[in-house]
Design a protein around this motif. Structure first.
Motif, PDB file in Angstrom:
ATOM      1  N   PHE A 148      -4.382   1.342   4.283  1.00  0.00           N
ATOM      2  CA  PHE A 148      -5.304   2.193   3.483  1.00  0.00           C
ATOM      3  C   PHE A 148      -6.283   3.373   4.347  1.00  0.00           C
ATOM      4  O   PHE A 148      -6.273   4.229   3.660  1.00  0.00           O
ATOM      5  CB  PHE A 148      -6.314   1.138   2.889  1.00  0.00           C
ATOM      6  CG  PHE A 148      -5.800   0.394   2.026  1.00  0.00           C
ATOM      7  CD1 PHE A 148      -5.395   0.862   0.788  1.00  0.00           C
ATOM      8  CD2 PHE A 148      -6.103  -0.981   1.831  1.00  0.00           C
ATOM      9  CE1 PHE A 148      -4.989   0.194  -0.429  1.00  0.00           C
ATOM     10  CE2 PHE A 148      -5.735  -1.736   0.484  1.00  0.00           C
ATOM     11  CZ  PHE A 148      -5.116  -1.052  -0.475  1.00  0.00           C
ATOM     12  N   GLN A 177     -12.882  -2.243   0.652  1.00  0.00           N
ATOM     13  CA  GLN A 177     -12.651  -3.382   0.010  1.00  0.00           C
ATOM     14  C   GLN A 177     -12.001  -4.510   0.851  1.00  0.00           C
ATOM     15  O   GLN A 177     -12.425  -5.682   0.883  1.00  0.00           O
ATOM     16  CB  GLN A 177     -11.964  -3.063  -1.279  1.00  0.00           C
ATOM     17  CG  GLN A 177     -12.782  -2.895  -2.489  1.00  0.00           C
ATOM     18  CD  GLN A 177     -12.068  -2.556  -3.748  1.00  0.00           C
ATOM     19  OE1 GLN A 177     -11.469  -1.596  -4.005  1.00  0.00           O
ATOM     20  NE2 GLN A 177     -11.990  -3.719  -4.533  1.00  0.00           N
ATOM     21  N   SER A 178     -11.101  -4.057   1.588  1.00  0.00           N
ATOM     22  CA  SER A 178     -10.242  -4.872   2.282  1.00  0.00           C
ATOM     23  C   SER A 178     -10.862  -5.519   3.466  1.00  0.00           C
ATOM     24  O   SER A 178     -10.800  -7.016   3.467  1.00  0.00           O
ATOM     25  CB  SER A 178      -9.083  -4.207   2.882  1.00  0.00           C
ATOM     26  OG  SER A 178      -8.242  -3.536   2.003  1.00  0.00           O
ATOM     27  N   VAL A 212       0.715  -1.267   0.059  1.00  0.00           N
ATOM     28  CA  VAL A 212       0.121   0.099  -0.008  1.00  0.00           C
ATOM     29  C   VAL A 212       0.965   1.145  -0.053  1.00  0.00           C
ATOM     30  O   VAL A 212       0.681   2.255  -0.748  1.00  0.00           O
ATOM     31  CB  VAL A 212      -0.992   0.071   1.329  1.00  0.00           C
ATOM     32  CG1 VAL A 212      -1.769   1.275   1.099  1.00  0.00           C
ATOM     33  CG2 VAL A 212      -1.706  -1.151   1.169  1.00  0.00           C
ATOM     34  N   TYR A 262      -2.006  -1.506  -5.302  1.00  0.00           N
ATOM     35  CA  TYR A 262      -3.092  -1.660  -4.169  1.00  0.00           C
ATOM     36  C   TYR A 262      -3.904  -2.905  -4.472  1.00  0.00           C
ATOM     37  O   TYR A 262      -4.078  -3.533  -3.463  1.00  0.00           O
ATOM     38  CB  TYR A 262      -4.093  -0.512  -4.461  1.00  0.00           C
ATOM     39  CG  TYR A 262      -3.438   1.012  -4.282  1.00  0.00           C
ATOM     40  CD1 TYR A 262      -2.585   1.019  -3.095  1.00  0.00           C
ATOM     41  CD2 TYR A 262      -3.921   2.051  -4.764  1.00  0.00           C
ATOM     42  CE1 TYR A 262      -1.981   2.453  -2.726  1.00  0.00           C
ATOM     43  CE2 TYR A 262      -3.616   3.636  -4.419  1.00  0.00           C
ATOM     44  CZ  TYR A 262      -2.657   3.529  -3.480  1.00  0.00           C
ATOM     45  OH  TYR A 262      -2.177   4.823  -3.193  1.00  0.00           O
ATOM     46  N   GLU A 263      -4.014  -3.184  -5.687  1.00  0.00           N
ATOM     47  CA  GLU A 263      -4.444  -4.343  -6.079  1.00  0.00           C
ATOM     48  C   GLU A 263      -3.761  -5.699  -5.701  1.00  0.00           C
ATOM     49  O   GLU A 263      -4.503  -6.620  -4.970  1.00  0.00           O
ATOM     50  CB  GLU A 263      -4.879  -4.873  -7.454  1.00  0.00           C
ATOM     51  CG  GLU A 263      -5.888  -3.632  -8.264  1.00  0.00           C
ATOM     52  CD  GLU A 263      -7.287  -3.984  -7.554  1.00  0.00           C
ATOM     53  OE1 GLU A 263      -7.480  -5.175  -7.263  1.00  0.00           O
ATOM     54  OE2 GLU A 263      -8.242  -3.024  -7.444  1.00  0.00           O
ATOM     55  N   LYS A 271      -2.285   1.801  -8.691  1.00  0.00           N
ATOM     56  CA  LYS A 271      -3.520   0.844  -8.459  1.00  0.00           C
ATOM     57  C   LYS A 271      -3.087  -0.731  -8.775  1.00  0.00           C
ATOM     58  O   LYS A 271      -3.526  -1.601  -7.830  1.00  0.00           O
ATOM     59  CB  LYS A 271      -4.347   1.173  -9.738  1.00  0.00           C
ATOM     60  CG  LYS A 271      -5.712   0.167  -9.752  1.00  0.00           C
ATOM     61  CD  LYS A 271      -6.745   0.599 -10.781  1.00  0.00           C
ATOM     62  CE  LYS A 271      -7.835  -0.481 -10.865  1.00  0.00           C
ATOM     63  NZ  LYS A 271      -9.092  -0.407 -12.053  1.00  0.00           N
ATOM     64  N   LEU A 310      -4.642  -6.156  -2.158  1.00  0.00           N
ATOM     65  CA  LEU A 310      -5.922  -6.964  -1.532  1.00  0.00           C
ATOM     66  C   LEU A 310      -5.822  -8.302  -2.121  1.00  0.00           C
ATOM     67  O   LEU A 310      -6.303  -9.078  -1.329  1.00  0.00           O
ATOM     68  CB  LEU A 310      -6.981  -6.198  -2.781  1.00  0.00           C
ATOM     69  CG  LEU A 310      -7.439  -4.676  -2.295  1.00  0.00           C
ATOM     70  CD1 LEU A 310      -8.261  -4.256  -3.509  1.00  0.00           C
ATOM     71  CD2 LEU A 310      -8.004  -4.585  -0.997  1.00  0.00           C
ATOM     72  N   TYR A 332     -10.734   1.593  -0.992  1.00  0.00           N
ATOM     73  CA  TYR A 332      -9.705   0.402  -0.754  1.00  0.00           C
ATOM     74  C   TYR A 332      -9.777  -0.420   0.451  1.00  0.00           C
ATOM     75  O   TYR A 332      -9.667  -1.437   0.861  1.00  0.00           O
ATOM     76  CB  TYR A 332      -8.136   0.842  -1.232  1.00  0.00           C
ATOM     77  CG  TYR A 332      -8.246   0.850  -2.568  1.00  0.00           C
ATOM     78  CD1 TYR A 332      -8.001  -0.421  -3.321  1.00  0.00           C
ATOM     79  CD2 TYR A 332      -7.729   2.038  -3.235  1.00  0.00           C
ATOM     80  CE1 TYR A 332      -7.806  -0.135  -4.929  1.00  0.00           C
ATOM     81  CE2 TYR A 332      -7.646   2.041  -4.408  1.00  0.00           C
ATOM     82  CZ  TYR A 332      -7.434   0.777  -5.576  1.00  0.00           C
ATOM     83  OH  TYR A 332      -7.181   1.286  -6.706  1.00  0.00           O
TER      84      TYR A 332
END
Length: 592
Positions: A128, A139-140, A88, A107-108, A104, A111, A136
């Motif tokens: 995040f 989403q986590s 991150v 970040y992905e 991105k 995840l 994000y």
């Protein structure tokens, strides 16, 4: 000796290390990032595993726009320590360079680490959140919940939805957490209170009320009735809160505590209608001695506070009947205090009042009850102009109950006694300390009196007008309204245009209200509003005038602009929230 030498060396090393860390932080806080970087790099060399030092090094690189150095340091540390949360940080480093594609990508990757191991969520979601990457972070948490339903991130997700502006989901998550973990309820309700105060258009309040009503109707769980009662109390809608408490009582009639407590809050907010309704219900539905006496005490105090002299005989008879009914005992102590106060301040019979209190002090009571009786006795001695005797009792209470609210109250009354005696220097000294009292009510009263003294000393060092005002205030304390009114009128005549004029008009307005002469009260407030626009009392004049039009004269069209002026020009007033609510009611808002 070797052991002593080693311990001394170790102690000195720790002190030096602590000083280096403080120096690095000082450089960072002052924006001297080159110096901060050197200091943190040195610290990191001695403690290579220290995540805080490493994070500061990265932040220094970024502040100095040395993004390549930050990038290399992050990659090296990921390889060495396998800290997936640093993905991150790596993505954020690219985001600072406006490289959204690479940001991105990392970040992905972060995840994906959660998808492989749900426990990674704790560190990754935290980073995040720290970087304000709300989507994000959500989403986590959601990925982890899909993998491990036993996880609970309701509170964290609710806060994130709030930051995102998605208040419906915030409400959903907070209510879910409230029900699953009631121990977190105060913390969650504090969060709701912040939003309820900030949402000007009331949409949030409406959404929360709807969500609570749906749950109460759907589940029939008393938890939601109690939650709704809390919501309506925040809105100062005590009759609606009472409906919820009655629903709880019908299914669980063991305790009246919440209902009696609700009545007290209604009284404090001057909702006489709701308070009477609640207390009448208590009297009709319980045989609990404490609840019965407390309800009778509240009703008696309400009658006394709004009584005219012609009502005194009936109230006196009612108090006598209640004491005969419940007897003279520690259980009826509050009734005895009310009777004593009424005998002195309304019936002008301080001897009877003192006899009641001294007899009560001989009963087997605790130190708090004794302090309450002493306070009442001191008040009556002050009523009789026995200043020194009153001060002795106030001082005893302050000494015996030091640090307690009742001790602070005694201290405030000591200051007021000095004020009544025109000893403004000593009064100011005591009030200066009480401005920071733990009780907000005491602190506010102390601040008001402190400002009255200081404001009227600057303009008139001899304090001629202030001395007259203190004497008039003392007459008001003694419930001699007409005599006090005459004194205030003299002040207006002899000190027209001086600092003291606005507060004198305010005092007169409140006296006329108490006498039921609402039109004359309005005249006093109007002078403040028209001629003293910059004084600290104008918000009170606006609010009190609006209340008279709204509640007494039933002329909402005249009340409306006064409430409106309160809302738009006096947001720091203690009456602001109530004025806003009543303005919306008059305007016909449907989301109340």
């Amino acid at each position: 000796m070797k052991k002593i030498f080693f311990l001394t060396f170790l102690f000195c090393s720790l002190i030096a290390f602590s000083q280096n860390e403080q120096l690095a932080q000082n450089y960072f806080d002052r924006g001297e990032f080159e110096k901060a970087l050197i200091s943190y790099e040195d610290l990191l060399k001695s403690q290579i595993g220290n995540s805080n030092y490493f994070q500061k090094v990265i932040e220094c690189y970024q502040q100095l726009q040395q993004f390549d150095n930050a990038n290399k340091a992050l990659i090296d540390r990921i390889d060495k320590f396998k800290q997936n949360s640093l993905l991150v940080e790596l993505g954020y480093n690219y985001q600072l360079q406006k490289n959204e594609v690479k940001a991105k990508k990392y970040y992905e990757q972060a995840l994906d680490k959660i998808r492989k191991n749900a426990n990674e969520v704790y560190q990754i979601a935290y980073v995040f959140e720290r970087k304000t990457l709300v989507d994000y972070a959500l989403q986590s948490y959601q990925i982890a919940l899909d993998l491990e339903p036993k996880f609970n991130f309701n509170f964290q997700m609710a806060l994130l939805y709030g930051q995102q502006g998605n208040t419906d989901m915030m409400i959903e998550k907070f209510l879910e957490e409230s029900f699953k973990n009631p121990q977190n309820l105060p913390m969650i309700q504090n969060q709701f209170t912040l939003f309820m105060a900030e949402e000007v258009d009331e949409k949030f309040n409406d959404a929360l009320k709807k969500a609570l009503l749906i749950r109460a109707q759907k589940t029939q769980d008393l938890f939601w009735n109690d939650y709704l009662s809390w919501f309506f109390v925040q809105q100062k809608e005590y009759s609606k809160a009472f409906i919820q408490q009655k629903a709880i009582y019908k299914r669980n009639p063991d305790s009246f505590f919440n209902i009696v407590n609700l009545a007290q809050m209604a009284i404090e907010d001057n909702d006489q209608v709701a308070a009477k309704e609640i207390l009448t219900f208590v009297l009709e539905n319980t045989q609990n001695l404490d609840a019965l006496i407390q309800a009778h005490c509240y009703l008696a105090e309400m009658k006394i506070n709004h009584a005219l002299e012609k009502d005194y005989p009936a109230i006196n008879n009612e108090l006598d009947s209640l004491i005969k009914e419940f007897g003279v005992s520690p259980y009826s102590l509050e009734l005895l205090k009310i009777q004593a106060n009424f005998s002195a301040f309304q019936l002008n019979n301080p001897e009877k009042a003192k006899a009641i209190l001294k007899s009560a002090m001989e009963m087997p009571i605790n130190k708090y009850q004794l302090a309450g009786l002493k306070m009442e006795l001191a008040d009556i001695l002050l009523f009789e102009d026995k200043f020194n005797q009153a001060l002795i009792y106030y001082s005893q209470i302050d000494s015996d109950m030091s640090g307690d609210v009742i001790g602070q109250e005694a201290n405030l009354k000591t200051a007021k006694t000095s004020y009544f005696k025109a000893d403004f220097v000593w009064a100011s000294h005591q009030l200066k300390v009480l401005k920071t009292a733990s009780s907000q009510l005491i602190a506010n009263d102390a601040l008001d009196l402190f400002l009255l003294i200081s404001d009227n000393t600057v303009e008139d060092s001899t304090q001629v007008a202030l001395k007259k005002f203190a004497r008039a205030d003392f007459l008001l304390y003694k419930n001699k309204k007409q005599e006090a009114l005459s004194q205030f009128q003299i002040i207006l005549k002899e000190h027209k245009g001086e600092q003291i004029e606005a507060v004198t008009l305010l005092r007169m307005g409140k006296i006329y209200e108490q006498l039921g002469d609402f039109n004359t009260a309005l005249e006093q407030y109007k002078i403040i509003i028209d001629k003293h626009k910059e004084c600290i009392y104008v918000d009170e004049a606006l609010y009190f005038a609006a209340e008279i039009y709204n509640l007494q004269l039933k002329d909402v069209e005249k009340a409306k602009p006064l409430y409106e002026e309160m809302i738009f020009k006096h947001e720091d007033s203690i009456y602001y929230v109530d004025a806003r609510k009543k303005y919306r009611q008059i305007r016909g808002d449907t989301n109340l």
